[in-house]
Design an enzyme around this catalytic site. Sequence first.
Site, mmCIF file in Angstrom:
data_model
loop_
_atom_site.group_PDB
_atom_site.id
_atom_site.type_symbol
_atom_site.label_atom_id
_atom_site.label_comp_id
_atom_site.label_asym_id
_atom_site.label_seq_id
_atom_site.Cartn_x
_atom_site.Cartn_y
_atom_site.Cartn_z
ATOM 1 N N SER A 1 -16.168 -87.255 -18.320
ATOM 2 C CA SER A 1 -15.847 -88.168 -19.410
ATOM 3 C C SER A 1 -15.191 -87.445 -20.561
ATOM 4 O O SER A 1 -15.627 -86.366 -20.970
ATOM 5 C CB SER A 1 -17.113 -88.866 -19.906
ATOM 6 O OG SER A 1 -16.825 -89.713 -21.004
ATOM 7 N N ASP A 2 -14.136 -88.044 -21.077
ATOM 8 C CA ASP A 2 -13.575 -87.603 -22.343
ATOM 9 C C ASP A 2 -14.538 -88.006 -23.453
ATOM 10 O O ASP A 2 -15.321 -88.949 -23.287
ATOM 11 C CB ASP A 2 -12.205 -88.246 -22.549
ATOM 12 C CG ASP A 2 -11.522 -87.751 -23.807
ATOM 13 O OD1 ASP A 2 -11.525 -86.533 -24.033
ATOM 14 O OD2 ASP A 2 -10.999 -88.589 -24.555
ATOM 15 N N LYS A 3 -14.491 -87.296 -24.571
ATOM 16 C CA LYS A 3 -15.402 -87.601 -25.678
ATOM 17 C C LYS A 3 -14.832 -88.650 -26.622
ATOM 18 O O LYS A 3 -15.423 -89.706 -26.841
ATOM 19 C CB LYS A 3 -15.729 -86.333 -26.471
ATOM 20 C CG LYS A 3 -16.666 -86.574 -27.672
ATOM 21 C CD LYS A 3 -16.895 -85.318 -28.472
ATOM 22 C CE LYS A 3 -15.684 -84.932 -29.289
ATOM 23 N NZ LYS A 3 -15.390 -85.895 -30.375
ATOM 24 N N THR B 1 -14.345 -92.533 -25.939
ATOM 25 C CA THR B 1 -14.960 -92.913 -24.671
ATOM 26 C C THR B 1 -16.476 -92.897 -24.801
ATOM 27 O O THR B 1 -17.129 -93.918 -24.661
ATOM 28 C CB THR B 1 -14.517 -91.960 -23.551
ATOM 29 O OG1 THR B 1 -13.097 -91.934 -23.511
ATOM 30 C CG2 THR B 1 -15.063 -92.416 -22.211
#
Length: 897
Positions: free
Chosen positions: A329-331, A334
Amino acid sequence: MQPWPKPVHALSSDQVLKHLQCDGTDGLTDAEADSRRLAVGPNRLVAAPPRPLPLRFLQQFDNPLQLMLLLAGGAKALLGDLGDAAVIISVTVINALIGTLQESKAEEAITALSDTVVTDVEVVRGGQARRLPSAQLVPGDLVWLTAGDKVPADLRLVQGRDVACDESALTGESFAVAKSVVAVDEQAPLADRTCLLFAGTFITAGRGCAVVLSTGEATEVGQLSSVMRAQVNLSTPLTRKFTRFSRLLLKVIVALAAITFSLGLARGNGIEEMFDAAIALAVGAIPEELPGIVTIILAIGVHRMARSRAIIRQLPAVEALGSTTVICSDKTGTLTQNRMTVRHLYAADTLLPLESLWPAMDAAPLSVAMEELLLAGLLCNDARPSDGDSFIGDPTETALLVAADQVGLDHQEAHQRHPRRDVIPFDSEQQFMATLHGSARILVKGSVEVVLARCGSALNAAGDTESIDRGRIEEAVRTMASSGERVLAFAIGQVPADQEHLDHHHVSGDLSFIGLQGMQDPPRPEAIEAVAACQAAGISVKLITGDHVHTARAIAEQIGLGRLRGDGGSGEGAMRAVGGTQLASLSADALAELVKDVDVFARVSPIQKLQLVKALQANGEVVAMTGDGVNDAPALKQADIGIAMGRGGTEVARQAADMLLTDDNFATIKAAVEEGRTVYANLRKTLAFVLPVNGGASMTILLGVVLGMPLPVTALQVLWLNMVCSLAMSVALAFEPPCRDVMRRPPRPPSQPLLTSGLLRRVMVVSLFNWGVIFGLFFVGQHRFGDLAMARTMAVQGLVMVHLVYLLLISHWRVMLRQLVAHPWRSLLQSPAVPLGIILTVFLQVLFSQNPWLNAALGTHPLTIESLGFCALPMLLMVPLALLSAQLDPDPDSANA
């Protein structure tokens, strides 16, 4: 143009202008710009040409079973049996058409990338400023940019004041990046090249002049576009397993057909007769209906996910999500809100969470020092109110305005009481901003180190000055920083009331420290729950971001990463975080080993995100990648399933992804995972239901050849079984609801075959029973009624009848039958697909045996009451057999409860 003597970000602005042969005041002439445009082309990305529709159709035949059917149909045509040939070939064409209609247009991702850099821009040509389409820019053009402008190409800043840029869509950095004309180190990573501006990013503050370095495909975003075009369109776990299963099944079918042909010749039968028998066996063994059923199961999963706000762009992605073992996951945007928020305030030796000061919390009156701290954040600030309750400006400065507003300070009133007279704008080198106000005060905000060095005293709670306790302040800074907060310090100074201008010597010392404000891009509350749900389902979640290590680690701890390994995500050593600089020195094998135990990857470049996904896949993981920025697009495309934010994400990410979350809610992934697992379970039920029909038919033909007797079923009758009746019944399994414990199971091993040993045992037992039914009823029909067509019709009808019972026992209705007596209508409404499938099958089978046209076309004979009675007898034996076969396959995905 000559190559750069060293990386462009390490050259001074004068060196860059000289190399590009550009006048730093007048820019290029129109003639020179036209000449360069002819050499380098327009400033746009080149979209990959779409695949022609005929090619997409032909690629659907790249399947062993489809090719086998085509060969069988062609052989029938060569032998003169055009009717059978037409039916067999029509089946393959219909399957190919379904696949073509379901295929997504992946080429749209390149078009979306082009759209991100199309804009108008202020250009200096021949000493005159004008606005031109960004497509007309060439290397060497001078452009002026101001707050709110989209950067049209990769640029080198040559002059500017207070320029800041939002690069979150490219680098993942939450904070706006301060830009400077000063060159940086040659080894600086992409996110730290502060003298460069990148295409597709946005100017958030200041105004500056920059020279164009590269356009179109040569820009950073253009290189991402090239990476996406060069990547292989990876298959999903479902397609990989289905391909392996098809190849295995093809080998078995060819072997059985060869045995049939050889045994017939050995018994003295003719070549043409045995060729017909071999084709009949092949057609009977090939599950022609299976591709169509798989497509329907996936399409139903798509529909269910859409109701949960998850839009699927490629059908196989439904199952791929259900088998995911790792989510990368991107931070920014997101897992977090992509919105800077003040979390803590420190003033007069007191550290407080901001919400404790909200009026709605019945907080005690603000101390003078705390009010001065909030007022300083409001006044020493270039952000401004917009329509409604929102603010425009740098995210850090808007966060300060929001904090003051939440505590009750009025923006307009504050500026009326303390009108600004002058300002020293923030600069990344001096790391502070200072403002002079008509109320004879100077306010300073900046990094803790810089501001503290200029302070000789501090404000106490009453607002009076006292000696400064630097130890207490540094302890407060460490406390906030350990939570991943960015800490700003504030100070105040006094000047004469008639002071009109502010110079650096006014803020060089003798200031009074006011306090600290710690801010953070907070995690989404629903993301915390979603991560916990994914980990409970055995899915590892890893954070991959362009942000700083300490910020990424703090966010990861808040959302609970690392808990899957068993210590709750707390405690020293529970979570590992590494930066992009460390990753750059690793080989592919070393990276594949590192990713096994690391939860957080920070300060990574877009290419490193792609490498991390590949490293996880090299370890056998099924990888899902979530993201919303341009920087996420290649990794989204490489992952087994890419998940983009459909509302807040960029168009690039949306078009590159396999699935969109229309509510931008990470929690929606949980529902999608559940549906994906349900799809796989229903697919296995379908295999357990369909394959015994083919196995029974093929074994019957083989035995008929061995015994030298007429074939109990013909090739067309087998096609009717597969494509009509079996399809009508098995489609009902696609609508099966999820099992109660589907989200309490660990992910399936990626290496697990589609046809497991347990499922194979189940298929073999039921196939043997089906063979007995077909052969037994064929024998009864021949000897009792003395008619070959009647015997074959009884064999087919008896097989369908036992499978009606099998359908009930393999489906969710095995459990629901217990409730049917007490709540018949509620049970039917909850799961109507199976009863409807049974009704449709009975109707079709009545036509099969009683319709004169079908009698002639399929070689069947009308049945009598007596013959139907013989066909119904095996139904009683199917009940214990189905229960026994279920015990042979312990896999929960094949369970029926």
